[in-house]
Design an enzyme around this catalytic site. Structure first.
Site, PDB file in Angstrom:
ATOM      1  N   TYR A  79       8.162 -13.143  -4.655  1.00  0.00           N
ATOM      2  CA  TYR A  79       6.979 -12.311  -4.474  1.00  0.00           C
ATOM      3  C   TYR A  79       7.249 -11.445  -3.252  1.00  0.00           C
ATOM      4  O   TYR A  79       8.384 -11.344  -2.809  1.00  0.00           O
ATOM      5  CB  TYR A  79       5.787 -13.284  -4.314  1.00  0.00           C
ATOM      6  CG  TYR A  79       4.413 -12.688  -4.324  1.00  0.00           C
ATOM      7  CD1 TYR A  79       4.021 -11.792  -5.305  1.00  0.00           C
ATOM      8  CD2 TYR A  79       3.492 -13.073  -3.363  1.00  0.00           C
ATOM      9  CE1 TYR A  79       2.732 -11.277  -5.304  1.00  0.00           C
ATOM     10  CE2 TYR A  79       2.206 -12.566  -3.364  1.00  0.00           C
ATOM     11  CZ  TYR A  79       1.833 -11.667  -4.333  1.00  0.00           C
ATOM     12  OH  TYR A  79       0.576 -11.169  -4.338  1.00  0.00           O
ATOM     13  N   ASP A  92      -6.171  -7.320  -9.074  1.00  0.00           N
ATOM     14  CA  ASP A  92      -5.802  -8.132  -7.920  1.00  0.00           C
ATOM     15  C   ASP A  92      -5.761  -7.311  -6.636  1.00  0.00           C
ATOM     16  O   ASP A  92      -6.080  -7.805  -5.561  1.00  0.00           O
ATOM     17  CB  ASP A  92      -4.449  -8.803  -8.165  1.00  0.00           C
ATOM     18  CG  ASP A  92      -4.188  -9.890  -7.139  1.00  0.00           C
ATOM     19  OD1 ASP A  92      -5.129 -10.656  -6.854  1.00  0.00           O
ATOM     20  OD2 ASP A  92      -3.071  -9.961  -6.612  1.00  0.00           O
ATOM     21  N   ASP A  93      -5.351  -6.046  -6.738  1.00  0.00           N
ATOM     22  CA  ASP A  93      -5.252  -5.215  -5.532  1.00  0.00           C
ATOM     23  C   ASP A  93      -6.625  -4.939  -4.944  1.00  0.00           C
ATOM     24  O   ASP A  93      -6.793  -4.871  -3.732  1.00  0.00           O
ATOM     25  CB  ASP A  93      -4.557  -3.888  -5.860  1.00  0.00           C
ATOM     26  CG  ASP A  93      -3.217  -4.147  -6.522  1.00  0.00           C
ATOM     27  OD1 ASP A  93      -2.379  -4.804  -5.906  1.00  0.00           O
ATOM     28  OD2 ASP A  93      -3.038  -3.732  -7.686  1.00  0.00           O
ATOM     29  N   ASN A  97       2.070  -4.122   2.740  1.00  0.00           N
ATOM     30  CA  ASN A  97       3.324  -4.712   2.282  1.00  0.00           C
ATOM     31  C   ASN A  97       4.292  -3.605   1.882  1.00  0.00           C
ATOM     32  O   ASN A  97       3.844  -2.515   1.545  1.00  0.00           O
ATOM     33  CB  ASN A  97       3.065  -5.584   1.036  1.00  0.00           C
ATOM     34  CG  ASN A  97       2.221  -6.794   1.353  1.00  0.00           C
ATOM     35  OD1 ASN A  97       2.354  -7.391   2.404  1.00  0.00           O
ATOM     36  ND2 ASN A  97       1.341  -7.142   0.422  1.00  0.00           N
ATOM     37  N   GLU A 155      -2.429  -4.596 -12.081  1.00  0.00           N
ATOM     38  CA  GLU A 155      -1.600  -4.822 -10.909  1.00  0.00           C
ATOM     39  C   GLU A 155      -0.866  -3.551 -10.505  1.00  0.00           C
ATOM     40  O   GLU A 155      -0.188  -2.944 -11.342  1.00  0.00           O
ATOM     41  CB  GLU A 155      -0.572  -5.909 -11.297  1.00  0.00           C
ATOM     42  CG  GLU A 155       0.108  -6.578 -10.172  1.00  0.00           C
ATOM     43  CD  GLU A 155      -0.842  -7.375  -9.306  1.00  0.00           C
ATOM     44  OE1 GLU A 155      -1.651  -8.157  -9.827  1.00  0.00           O
ATOM     45  OE2 GLU A 155      -0.766  -7.206  -8.079  1.00  0.00           O
ATOM     46  N   ASP A 156      -1.014  -3.152  -9.267  1.00  0.00           N
ATOM     47  CA  ASP A 156      -0.241  -2.046  -8.711  1.00  0.00           C
ATOM     48  C   ASP A 156      -0.353  -0.738  -9.503  1.00  0.00           C
ATOM     49  O   ASP A 156       0.634  -0.024  -9.690  1.00  0.00           O
ATOM     50  CB  ASP A 156       1.226  -2.458  -8.497  1.00  0.00           C
ATOM     51  CG  ASP A 156       1.345  -3.392  -7.283  1.00  0.00           C
ATOM     52  OD1 ASP A 156       0.308  -3.708  -6.668  1.00  0.00           O
ATOM     53  OD2 ASP A 156       2.469  -3.795  -6.934  1.00  0.00           O
ATOM     54  N   LYS A 158       4.214 -12.220 -10.388  1.00  0.00           N
ATOM     55  CA  LYS A 158       2.827 -12.713 -10.275  1.00  0.00           C
ATOM     56  C   LYS A 158       2.578 -13.831 -11.274  1.00  0.00           C
ATOM     57  O   LYS A 158       1.899 -14.807 -10.981  1.00  0.00           O
ATOM     58  CB  LYS A 158       1.849 -11.569 -10.529  1.00  0.00           C
ATOM     59  CG  LYS A 158       1.787 -10.597  -9.369  1.00  0.00           C
ATOM     60  CD  LYS A 158       0.468 -10.692  -8.637  1.00  0.00           C
ATOM     61  CE  LYS A 158       0.560 -10.076  -7.269  1.00  0.00           C
ATOM     62  NZ  LYS A 158      -0.686  -9.649  -6.697  1.00  0.00           N
ATOM     63  N   ARG A 183       2.142   2.324  -8.192  1.00  0.00           N
ATOM     64  CA  ARG A 183       2.036   2.031  -6.747  1.00  0.00           C
ATOM     65  C   ARG A 183       2.457   0.583  -6.525  1.00  0.00           C
ATOM     66  O   ARG A 183       1.644  -0.313  -6.397  1.00  0.00           O
ATOM     67  CB  ARG A 183       0.592   2.282  -6.278  1.00  0.00           C
ATOM     68  CG  ARG A 183       0.445   2.461  -4.789  1.00  0.00           C
ATOM     69  CD  ARG A 183      -0.445   1.401  -4.154  1.00  0.00           C
ATOM     70  NE  ARG A 183       0.066   0.061  -4.343  1.00  0.00           N
ATOM     71  CZ  ARG A 183      -0.667  -1.048  -4.339  1.00  0.00           C
ATOM     72  NH1 ARG A 183      -1.947  -0.991  -4.194  1.00  0.00           N
ATOM     73  NH2 ARG A 183      -0.124  -2.246  -4.503  1.00  0.00           N
TER      74      ARG A 183
HETATM   75  P1  NAD Z   1      -3.959   2.782  -1.866  1.00  0.00           P
HETATM   76  O1  NAD Z   1      -2.931   3.805  -2.127  1.00  0.00           O
HETATM   77  O2  NAD Z   1      -5.034   2.577  -2.862  1.00  0.00           O
HETATM   78  O3  NAD Z   1      -4.675   3.090  -0.455  1.00  0.00           O
HETATM   79  C1  NAD Z   1      -4.017   3.520   0.699  1.00  0.00           C
HETATM   80  C2  NAD Z   1      -5.045   4.166   1.601  1.00  0.00           C
HETATM   81  O4  NAD Z   1      -4.439   4.415   2.866  1.00  0.00           O
HETATM   82  C3  NAD Z   1      -5.586   5.488   1.109  1.00  0.00           C
HETATM   83  O5  NAD Z   1      -6.958   5.552   1.384  1.00  0.00           O
HETATM   84  C4  NAD Z   1      -4.882   6.515   1.968  1.00  0.00           C
HETATM   85  O6  NAD Z   1      -5.668   7.666   2.181  1.00  0.00           O
HETATM   86  C5  NAD Z   1      -4.746   5.750   3.251  1.00  0.00           C
HETATM   87  N1  NAD Z   1      -3.679   6.246   4.125  1.00  0.00           N
HETATM   88  C6  NAD Z   1      -2.445   6.630   3.778  1.00  0.00           C
HETATM   89  N2  NAD Z   1      -1.775   7.024   4.891  1.00  0.00           N
HETATM   90  C7  NAD Z   1      -2.598   6.858   5.920  1.00  0.00           C
HETATM   91  C8  NAD Z   1      -2.488   7.086   7.306  1.00  0.00           C
HETATM   92  N3  NAD Z   1      -1.359   7.538   7.836  1.00  0.00           N
HETATM   93  N4  NAD Z   1      -3.546   6.822   8.071  1.00  0.00           N
HETATM   94  C9  NAD Z   1      -4.688   6.358   7.546  1.00  0.00           C
HETATM   95  N5  NAD Z   1      -4.845   6.107   6.248  1.00  0.00           N
HETATM   96  C10 NAD Z   1      -3.818   6.363   5.445  1.00  0.00           C
HETATM   97  O7  NAD Z   1      -3.186   1.430  -1.625  1.00  0.00           O
HETATM   98  P2  NAD Z   1      -3.801  -0.045  -1.592  1.00  0.00           P
HETATM   99  O8  NAD Z   1      -3.726  -0.678  -2.925  1.00  0.00           O
HETATM  100  O9  NAD Z   1      -5.102  -0.011  -0.930  1.00  0.00           O
HETATM  101  O10 NAD Z   1      -2.714  -0.785  -0.705  1.00  0.00           O
HETATM  102  C11 NAD Z   1      -2.495  -0.399   0.630  1.00  0.00           C
HETATM  103  C12 NAD Z   1      -1.530  -1.378   1.261  1.00  0.00           C
HETATM  104  O11 NAD Z   1      -2.122  -2.660   1.291  1.00  0.00           O
HETATM  105  C13 NAD Z   1      -0.205  -1.525   0.533  1.00  0.00           C
HETATM  106  O12 NAD Z   1       0.830  -1.583   1.457  1.00  0.00           O
HETATM  107  C14 NAD Z   1      -0.325  -2.847  -0.163  1.00  0.00           C
HETATM  108  O13 NAD Z   1       0.912  -3.490  -0.307  1.00  0.00           O
HETATM  109  C15 NAD Z   1      -1.202  -3.606   0.809  1.00  0.00           C
HETATM  110  N6  NAD Z   1      -1.932  -4.696   0.179  1.00  0.00           N
HETATM  111  C16 NAD Z   1      -1.866  -5.908   0.779  1.00  0.00           C
HETATM  112  C17 NAD Z   1      -2.515  -6.980   0.244  1.00  0.00           C
HETATM  113  C18 NAD Z   1      -2.465  -8.309   0.933  1.00  0.00           C
HETATM  114  O14 NAD Z   1      -1.844  -8.474   1.887  1.00  0.00           O
HETATM  115  N7  NAD Z   1      -3.127  -9.298   0.525  1.00  0.00           N
HETATM  116  C19 NAD Z   1      -3.203  -6.817  -0.954  1.00  0.00           C
HETATM  117  C20 NAD Z   1      -3.265  -5.555  -1.553  1.00  0.00           C
HETATM  118  C21 NAD Z   1      -2.619  -4.493  -0.959  1.00  0.00           C
END
Ligand code: NAD
Length: 620
Positions: free
Chosen positions: A168, A334-335, A476, A311-312, A239, A221
């Site tokens: 993972y 899940d996201d 991540n 997912e993603d 997953k 994504r």
């Molecule tokens: P997403 O693309 O839906 O959202 C990203 C957001 O960040 C958008 O609103 C974008 O405008 C903003 N953004 C981008 N660059 C930026 C910057 N420089 N400054 C401020 N804001 C900025 O993606 P997501 O699904 O929300 O995932 C985001 C991150 O969270 C990924 O890295 C993902 O791996 C991580 N994530 C972690 C977990 C966990 O740890 N449990 C779960 C889900 C997602």
């Protein structure tokens, strides 16, 4: 073929196909003996367990998935001899006993030694630990999954903390990036634009007929790595292996799917080893029609109760898909929802360390996408549930910064629809540091996918505002984390309570060891899915996510708190998953959305009794 196909097929299939046994005139197999030999999910055993726990007579066990073989047994043939050794579901390698080697024509096909599963595990772990490159460990694990499924799951369960980062995040991210080069055998089901109009037929090509969980991506994504197109398949595969290892869902009832509508990743399009369609992503009507056909075909083929986990997907599709299908299908993103639930659990648990109620805190997010807005909404819902204040009010405790700065009322017109509820009254603020100073959050959450954005100044500002600032760097993989554990502890001078999306090692600071927690979705989705399955849920509701969060938070012990942890260790994850499953199932029953009736009396016991366990079964 050298052997008598009919005879050996029948004999081997005996545990699952009673009619076939009779028709072939083979001696009947002793099912009770199989149960004693450690076969979970065997008919007799499951009935016993479900009755003891006051449960429904619903056969969730492994063999119940093979009911359709009673009708057409010849569609499912597991043979003896070499074919048996090549079938990962049944292969035990050197662990076939002398008697099994005789009974299934394995003599001479294996070296003479007979190993226990424990010895096989010891040897495999020794080999995996020899690899210095994490991707090689990943490849070794995938090879094992393709060779000996039960050993794969036993190893994963017994060494979960060590192997989770391999199968993972973060290593699965690298695997997806290089999927074309490391590709050996297909895993999961591919549905591309070429299959438009034929998706039902494609689903029927999948060898398993009873599916309980589908994890599907379109690869746009992948983690924080962007568009990896068809190579995103590593994510559903990874997953679902966690659904089995951590949540006890049978591997045979899990289906990984990648929908290939092309990719906008030029590097991949120009990569000769890329495994997907070589075209730009389809969008609009073409995309929607393919997804719609997929969703209809899934329901038609597997029924109302199959869980479809998105997912993603990129956020412009993720929210729409969840919206569009949440009233007609059992869907879960899940996201958005899993992340929200796991983070809320960490926040609820952290109250023991930072004090106050959830409503006493102020939350600031960097990143207002799927993860950020999903978490924000669940926080607001939980505060609303606790305080009885309307959610429109409780949302005001939560602020988000996106790439254009703080989300404020004056930006309302130009905001994407999922950001609009967070546009509070405030003057525009561009930089995160300024937002921290203006909003004075007690909790800072990174969900931007952009690494190194929690700078020294930002962490110092949080530490100057709070006795115990709660800092969650969720992005991540590790390279995208908003800050490292070491940075959070050293810059805050040991004040921060820190958790991250990708794992970090413990940090020594000022003579003390700080153990960072991992706000890993893997805490929630396997148990959440199991809860839906055992109750026969037909729809997902937010209340079920809140129930999952509360159940996870309740699993954090005083010993964990003493180490500064806001999540329990993964070593107990199956027990944790059973508790989450029980709470989710209880909520499903309470909301009248359960189809497995009557409700088992002891849901924790029932959840445990339903879980797949990977010990070998006797084939005698
Ligand atoms: P997403 O693309 O839906 O959202 C990203 C957001 O960040 C958008 O609103 C974008 O405008 C903003 N953004 C981008 N660059 C930026 C910057 N420089 N400054 C401020 N804001 C900025 O993606 P997501 O699904 O929300 O995932 C985001 C991150 O969270 C990924 O890295 C993902 O791996 C991580 N994530 C972690 C977990 C966990 O740890 N449990 C779960 C889900 C997602």
């Amino acid at each position: 073929m050298r052997f008598n196909w009919r005879r050996h097929t029948c004999k081997f299939l005996a545990p699952t196909t009673k009619r076939l046994v009779g028709s072939c005139g083979e001696p009947k197999l002793n099912i009770a003996a199989m149960s004693r030999n450690g076969g979970e999910g065997v008919v007799g055993e499951d009935f016993k367990n479900s009755e003891e726990s006051g449960g429904v007579r619903d056969l969730y066990g492994e063999d119940s998935a093979t009911e359709d073989q009673l009708i057409t047994p010849w569609t499912f043939s597991v043979a003896s001899g070499n074919t048996l050794l090549r079938d990962p579901r049944y292969n035990k390698g050197l662990a076939f006993t002398e008697k099994e080697r005789d009974a299934h024509y394995l003599r001479g096909l294996l070296p003479p030694a007979v190993f226990t599963q424990e010895l096989q595990e010891k040897r495999t772990m020794h080999n995996i630990r020899q690899y210095e490159v994490p991707l090689h460990k990943y490849m070794a694990m995938m090879d094992l999954q393709e060779r000996n499924e039960r050993l794969f799951y036993k190893i994963l369960i017994d060494n979960v903390e060590e192997l989770l980062p391999i199968v993972y995040t973060p290593v699965v991210g690298e695997a997806c990036q290089k999927y074309g080069s490391i590709y050996k055998r297909p895993q999961g089901l591919y549905i591309s634009l070429k299959e438009k109009g034929k998706i039902l037929e494609v689903l029927k090509n999948w060898p398993e007929k009873t599916i309980q969980v589908i994890v599907v991506t379109d690869g746009e994504r992948i983690l924080g790595l962007g568009d990896l197109g068809c190579q995103g398949m590593g994510i559903p595969v990874g997953k679902l292996s966690l659904y089995t290892a951590l949540g006890g869902v049978r591997p045979s009832s899990c289906l990984p799917v990648t929908i290939d509508v092309g990719t906008n990743n030029e590097t991949l399009l120009n990569d000769e080893f890329y495994t997907g369609l070589r075209q730009k992503r389809a969008t609009g009507k073409e995309y929607e029609e393919l997804l719609d056909e997929f969703m209809r075909a899934v329901k038609q083929n597997y029924g109302e109760k199959v869980l479809i986990q998105f997912e993603d997907f990129a956020n412009h599709n993720a929210f729409n898909l969840l919206d569009r299908y949440s009233s007609s299908h059992l869907v879960f993103n899940d996201d958005i929802q899993g992340t929200a639930s796991v983070v809320l659990a960490g926040l609820l648990a952290s109250l023991k360390l930072v004090g106050g109620t959830l409503a006493d805190h102020t939350f600031l997010f960097l990143g207002a996408g799927e993860a950020g807005t999903g978490i924000a909404e669940l926080i607001a819902l939980e505060i609303s549930k606790q305080t009885k204040a309307p959610v429109e009010e409780t949302r005001k405790k939560v602020w988000l910064v996106d790439s254009k700065g703080l989300i404020v009322r004056s930006r309302l017109e130009s905001l994407q629809h999922f950001k609009k509820p967070w546009a509070h009254e405030h003057e525009p603020v561009k930089a995160l540091l300024d937002a921290v100073k203006a909003i004075k959050p007690t909790v800072l959450i990174g969900s931007s996918g952009v690494g190194k954005t929690f700078t020294k100044e930002v962490v110092e500002a949080m530490a100057s505002l709070n006795e115990k600032p709660l800092i969650l760097a969720l992005s991540n993989p590790t390279s995208q984390s908003e800050c490292t554990a070491e940075e959070a502890y050293t810059w805050s001078k040991g004040k921060a309570i820190f958790a991250s999306g990708s794992p970090f090692d413990p940090v020594k600071y000022g003579g003390k060891v700080y153990a960072p927690g991992q706000a890993n979705n893997a805490y929630i989705f396997p148990g959440f899915g199991l809860g839906l399955i055992i109750s026969g849920a037909i729809r997902v509701r937010d209340e079920m996510l809140l129930a999952a969060s509360e159940a996870l938070a309740a699993q954090v012990s005083q010993e964990n708190y003493d180490k500064g942890l806001i999540y329990p260790p993964f070593t107990n994850i199956r027990k944790i998953s059973a508790h989450i499953a029980a709470s989710v199932a209880a909520k499903v029953y309470e909301l009248g959305l359960a189809s497995h009736l009557p409700r088992p009396k002891d849901l924790v016991k029932y959840a445990e009794s339903c879980m797949y366990s990977p010990g070998y079964r006797s084939y005698l």
